[in-house]
Design a protein around this motif. Structure first.
Motif, mmCIF file in Angstrom:
data_model
loop_
_atom_site.group_PDB
_atom_site.id
_atom_site.type_symbol
_atom_site.label_atom_id
_atom_site.label_comp_id
_atom_site.label_asym_id
_atom_site.label_seq_id
_atom_site.Cartn_x
_atom_site.Cartn_y
_atom_site.Cartn_z
ATOM 1 N N HIS A 133 0.834 -1.204 0.000
ATOM 2 C CA HIS A 133 0.000 0.000 0.000
ATOM 3 C C HIS A 133 0.868 1.254 0.000
ATOM 4 O O HIS A 133 0.475 2.286 -0.555
ATOM 5 C CB HIS A 133 -0.916 -0.012 1.226
ATOM 6 C CG HIS A 133 -1.764 1.218 1.389
ATOM 7 N ND1 HIS A 133 -2.548 1.733 0.378
ATOM 8 C CD2 HIS A 133 -1.944 2.045 2.457
ATOM 9 C CE1 HIS A 133 -3.186 2.809 0.820
ATOM 10 N NE2 HIS A 133 -2.827 3.028 2.075
ATOM 11 N N THR A 138 -2.265 4.585 -3.277
ATOM 12 C CA THR A 138 -3.487 5.010 -3.956
ATOM 13 C C THR A 138 -4.367 5.714 -2.939
ATOM 14 O O THR A 138 -4.490 5.239 -1.806
ATOM 15 C CB THR A 138 -4.222 3.791 -4.553
ATOM 16 O OG1 THR A 138 -3.335 3.078 -5.405
ATOM 17 C CG2 THR A 138 -5.450 4.211 -5.346
ATOM 18 N N HIS A 140 -7.917 7.653 -1.465
ATOM 19 C CA HIS A 140 -9.368 7.811 -1.490
ATOM 20 C C HIS A 140 -9.784 9.218 -1.884
ATOM 21 O O HIS A 140 -10.860 9.413 -2.466
ATOM 22 C CB HIS A 140 -9.938 7.472 -0.108
ATOM 23 C CG HIS A 140 -11.403 7.742 0.023
ATOM 24 N ND1 HIS A 140 -11.894 8.939 0.496
ATOM 25 C CD2 HIS A 140 -12.490 6.984 -0.268
ATOM 26 C CE1 HIS A 140 -13.219 8.908 0.497
ATOM 27 N NE2 HIS A 140 -13.604 7.741 0.048
ATOM 28 N N VAL A 143 -10.018 8.808 -5.608
ATOM 29 C CA VAL A 143 -10.836 7.665 -6.008
ATOM 30 C C VAL A 143 -12.274 7.845 -5.532
ATOM 31 O O VAL A 143 -13.233 7.510 -6.237
ATOM 32 C CB VAL A 143 -10.236 6.358 -5.445
ATOM 33 C CG1 VAL A 143 -11.120 5.161 -5.765
ATOM 34 C CG2 VAL A 143 -8.833 6.132 -6.018
ATOM 35 N N VAL A 146 -14.772 4.008 -1.182
ATOM 36 C CA VAL A 146 -14.143 3.142 -0.188
ATOM 37 C C VAL A 146 -14.173 1.689 -0.626
ATOM 38 O O VAL A 146 -13.232 0.929 -0.374
ATOM 39 C CB VAL A 146 -14.827 3.326 1.188
ATOM 40 C CG1 VAL A 146 -14.317 2.302 2.186
ATOM 41 C CG2 VAL A 146 -14.573 4.733 1.711
ATOM 42 N N MET A 149 -11.285 1.107 -2.804
ATOM 43 C CA MET A 149 -10.044 1.142 -2.036
ATOM 44 C C MET A 149 -9.834 -0.157 -1.267
ATOM 45 O O MET A 149 -8.729 -0.723 -1.261
ATOM 46 C CB MET A 149 -10.046 2.328 -1.069
ATOM 47 C CG MET A 149 -9.969 3.697 -1.739
ATOM 48 S SD MET A 149 -8.498 3.917 -2.762
ATOM 49 C CE MET A 149 -7.201 3.536 -1.610
ATOM 50 N N GLN A 152 -8.737 -2.880 -3.530
ATOM 51 C CA GLN A 152 -7.312 -2.872 -3.831
ATOM 52 C C GLN A 152 -6.514 -3.508 -2.689
ATOM 53 O O GLN A 152 -5.557 -4.256 -2.928
ATOM 54 C CB GLN A 152 -6.809 -1.457 -4.081
ATOM 55 C CG GLN A 152 -5.356 -1.400 -4.510
ATOM 56 C CD GLN A 152 -4.854 0.006 -4.736
ATOM 57 O OE1 GLN A 152 -4.367 0.649 -3.813
ATOM 58 N NE2 GLN A 152 -4.987 0.493 -5.959
ATOM 59 N N ALA A 176 -9.338 1.035 -8.534
ATOM 60 C CA ALA A 176 -8.921 2.214 -7.775
ATOM 61 C C ALA A 176 -7.687 2.852 -8.404
ATOM 62 O O ALA A 176 -7.594 4.082 -8.503
ATOM 63 C CB ALA A 176 -8.641 1.830 -6.325
ATOM 64 N N TRP A 180 -7.084 6.573 -9.870
ATOM 65 C CA TRP A 180 -6.086 7.358 -9.134
ATOM 66 C C TRP A 180 -5.071 7.998 -10.063
ATOM 67 O O TRP A 180 -4.747 9.184 -9.932
ATOM 68 C CB TRP A 180 -5.420 6.437 -8.126
ATOM 69 C CG TRP A 180 -4.259 6.958 -7.346
ATOM 70 C CD1 TRP A 180 -3.004 6.441 -7.341
ATOM 71 C CD2 TRP A 180 -4.220 8.053 -6.419
ATOM 72 N NE1 TRP A 180 -2.192 7.126 -6.475
ATOM 73 C CE2 TRP A 180 -2.918 8.124 -5.894
ATOM 74 C CE3 TRP A 180 -5.164 8.969 -5.986
ATOM 75 C CZ2 TRP A 180 -2.532 9.081 -4.964
ATOM 76 C CZ3 TRP A 180 -4.781 9.924 -5.053
ATOM 77 C CH2 TRP A 180 -3.483 9.971 -4.553
ATOM 78 N N LEU A 428 -5.195 4.417 3.513
ATOM 79 C CA LEU A 428 -6.041 4.440 2.318
ATOM 80 C C LEU A 428 -6.090 5.807 1.646
ATOM 81 O O LEU A 428 -6.813 5.973 0.665
ATOM 82 C CB LEU A 428 -7.483 4.000 2.631
ATOM 83 C CG LEU A 428 -7.681 2.613 3.231
ATOM 84 C CD1 LEU A 428 -9.172 2.346 3.453
ATOM 85 C CD2 LEU A 428 -7.093 1.534 2.344
ATOM 86 N N ASP A 429 -5.307 6.763 2.129
ATOM 87 C CA ASP A 429 -5.407 8.095 1.537
ATOM 88 C C ASP A 429 -4.089 8.861 1.612
ATOM 89 O O ASP A 429 -4.017 9.930 2.241
ATOM 90 C CB ASP A 429 -6.516 8.893 2.224
ATOM 91 C CG ASP A 429 -7.001 10.059 1.366
ATOM 92 O OD1 ASP A 429 -6.783 10.016 0.136
ATOM 93 O OD2 ASP A 429 -7.611 10.992 1.919
#
Length: 553
Positions: A133, A138, A140, A143, A146, A149, A152, A176, A180, A428-429
């Motif tokens: 990750h 990538t 959110h 994208v 959720v 995400m 992925q 995603a 992105w 995730l962000d």
């Protein structure tokens, strides 16, 4: 040089080191048990996830939510009354059915993964997903989905030990990622200028490194080869978001090359209903890294159009790709203070194993280099793995949490957004495709401030209120830290030693330890179940978690 020969025997210290670096820690009992096994077989099982009991974990993921009624979060939705949703946090139920997908709540998505990192019996799979990750970062924020995400993350969880070219191709096709880095906008048909965003990062950030064996023309040609890479959405993947006006959102996607062919699903990536996919894939020949490919020819079996071009990176530039991967693996799993010779040795291993990541990780985690005492506590731990490891060591077991009333799953959704983000890793962000810098970059005066807040939540039993309900952020029990089967502490030193065995900080100076213990127990020591004693133990755990030694692993 990096001694990559396997260790013939190991100690509990070696086992604990493996648990910290290649998972999220081990309890003293788990470490003692693993130390009795031969290192080679134990590491193989650790990597493969064999010999573990997944029954309760799989059952919890599937069905063990306590639904509650809470106010409708989206005030503009036009939906009257309240809705029934999993209890906070209930992250394991996130997107179990389409009825929840409309919530698209990043905090709940982050909580879903944090929960799995804390409780998965195959911690190494979650550790590898976290590693990838950061590499295939990538976000959110762009994208804005959720479900995609988390999809992925599942890809990284399932394929993080494949051959690197297989993994790279799979991530490149991921919905995603397609959003992105604008693969969904990459049109090379006719006179259209291809979008090079993904091609550039596929070389610079994901496989070779900046200016390492390629040029601008290679970026352009790779962009042409990957043009039209996007996804479609089936009817089952289109779920309702009761906004005002009502909307549809994608709970998943199916990779397609947009080449003018028939759309087998109901919608394209942007949820437009189309029977035919747009024509976006390039034509003619492409020359990439010194090799020529026909973009109009039928792709090799099992590949998409242009995929052979992407996969050629690991063969056409094998030394550079192996060096790139070796640098990332060394920095995350061994040491950031590697020498050029260390890096060359690890890169040679990657090439010798034909970029088979499972074989590479097994060899690395068995190696004398990995287990060298000089590499223990040689890295600063990232905030996500740091807090997950502490939660695993101090928090409830899955069986305890599942049996609690109400079920005592940590309120991860109430922790991740306010604290973990500010501690330096917004799960995730990430802010950009280059992810997060590791080791010492994790630590500064601001991120340490929020680590202390997390430490308080972990050790001191702090609470937070959501939707009018107060939750203990990390349900913990001092009695569980000191099992009845073990001798009761006879001195403050015994208390310290037990907490150190659980939390596993780097060695703490005797003067610091003694100052802590003298401050907590200035007079005669007595061990009992009183609130005063429990509060002192919690305070000691908090001080230990906040110490510089506890930031290393």
């Amino acid at each position: 040089m990096a001694d990559l020969t396997p260790v013939a025997a190991w100690t509990e210290e070696d086992v604990r080191h493996l648990g910290r670096r290649a998972g999220f820690g081990l309890s003293p009992a788990e470490a003692a048990g693993l130390a009795t096994q031969p290192p080679a077989a134990a590491v193989d099982a650790w990597v493969d996830g064999t010999g573990i009991d997944r029954a309760l974990y799989d059952e919890v993921l599937a069905s063990r939510a306590d639904p509650v009624t809470e106010p409708q979060r989206n005030a503009a939705s036009g939906v009257a009354g309240a809705v029934t949703v999993p209890a906070v946090p209930g992250p394991h139920r996130y997107l179990v059915d389409g009825g929840e997908a409309w919530r698209n709540d990043l905090a709940r998505g982050q909580a879903s993964w944090a929960f799995r990192m804390q409780y998965s019996p195959h911690a190494f799979a979650e550790r590898m997903a976290l590693f990838w990750h950061n590499l295939f970062a990538t976000g959110h924020d762009k994208v804005n989905n959720v479900a995609l995400m988390l999809g992925q993350v599942e890809l990284l969880r399932l394929h993080g030990l494949d051959r690197f070219d297989d993994l790279h191709a799979a991530v490149s096709k991921d919905p995603a990622m397609c959003i992105w880095l604008d693969s969904v906008l990459n049109n090379a048909r006719g006179s259209s200028v291809p979008n090079e965003n993904y091609a550039r990062e596929a070389l610079e950030l994901y496989s070779l490194g900046a200016d390492n064996g390629y040029n601008q023309q290679d970026i352009t040609e790779l962009a042409r080869a990957l043009s039209g890479w996007s996804f479609t959405v089936s009817a089952a993947q289109l779920v309702s978001n009761p906004a005002n006006p009502p909307q549809k959102v994608a709970s998943g996607g199916n990779f397609r090359v947009y080449d003018g062919s028939t759309n087998p699903d109901v919608a394209t990536w942007n949820l437009q209903t189309r029977a035919t996919l747009p024509s976006m894939h390039g034509s003619g020949m492409a020359t990439f890294l010194g090799r020529t490919f026909d973009l109009e020819a039928a792709p090799p079996p099992g590949m998409a159009k242009g995929e052979d071009v992407l996969r050629s990176i690991a063969s056409s530039r094998a030394p550079q790709c192996a060096q790139f991967l070796a640098r990332r693996l060394a920095t995350h799993f061994v040491t950031a203070d590697f020498t050029a010779a260390d890096l060359a040795d690890l890169a040679s291993l990657v090439e010798a194993q034909s970029f088979d990541l499972r074989a590479v990780m097994k060899a690395l985690l068995k190696s004398r280099w990995f287990h060298d005492p000089a590499n223990r506590f040689a890295l600063a731990e990232g905030p996500v793995s740091w807090v997950v490891r502490a939660a695993r060591s101090l928090g409830m077991t899955l069986a305890q949490a599942d049996g609690a009333s109400p079920r005592g799953f940590p309120a991860w959704a109430l922790v991740v957004s306010p604290y973990l983000d500010l501690a330096g890793m917004k799960l995730l962000d990430p802010s950009g495709p280059n992810g997060w810098k590791e080791d010492r970059a994790w630590l500064n005066s601001n991120t340490m401030r929020y680590r202390t807040k997390l430490a308080a939540a972990l050790a001191l039993g702090e609470t937070a209120t959501s939707q009018g309900v107060t939750h203990v952020l990390f349900p913990t029990s001092v009695a569980d830290w000191f099992p009845a089967a073990s001798p009761a502490p006879a001195t403050p030193q015994d208390v310290f030693d037990r907490l150190a065995a659980l939390i596993q900080p780097a060695p703490i100076a005797a003067g610091v330890r003694d100052a802590w213990l003298a401050g907590l127990w200035p007079g005669a020591f007595a061990w009992d179940a009183s609130a005063a004693t429990q509060n002192k133990v919690r305070q000691l755990a908090y001080e230990m978690l906040c110490s510089p030694a506890a930031q290393l692993y």
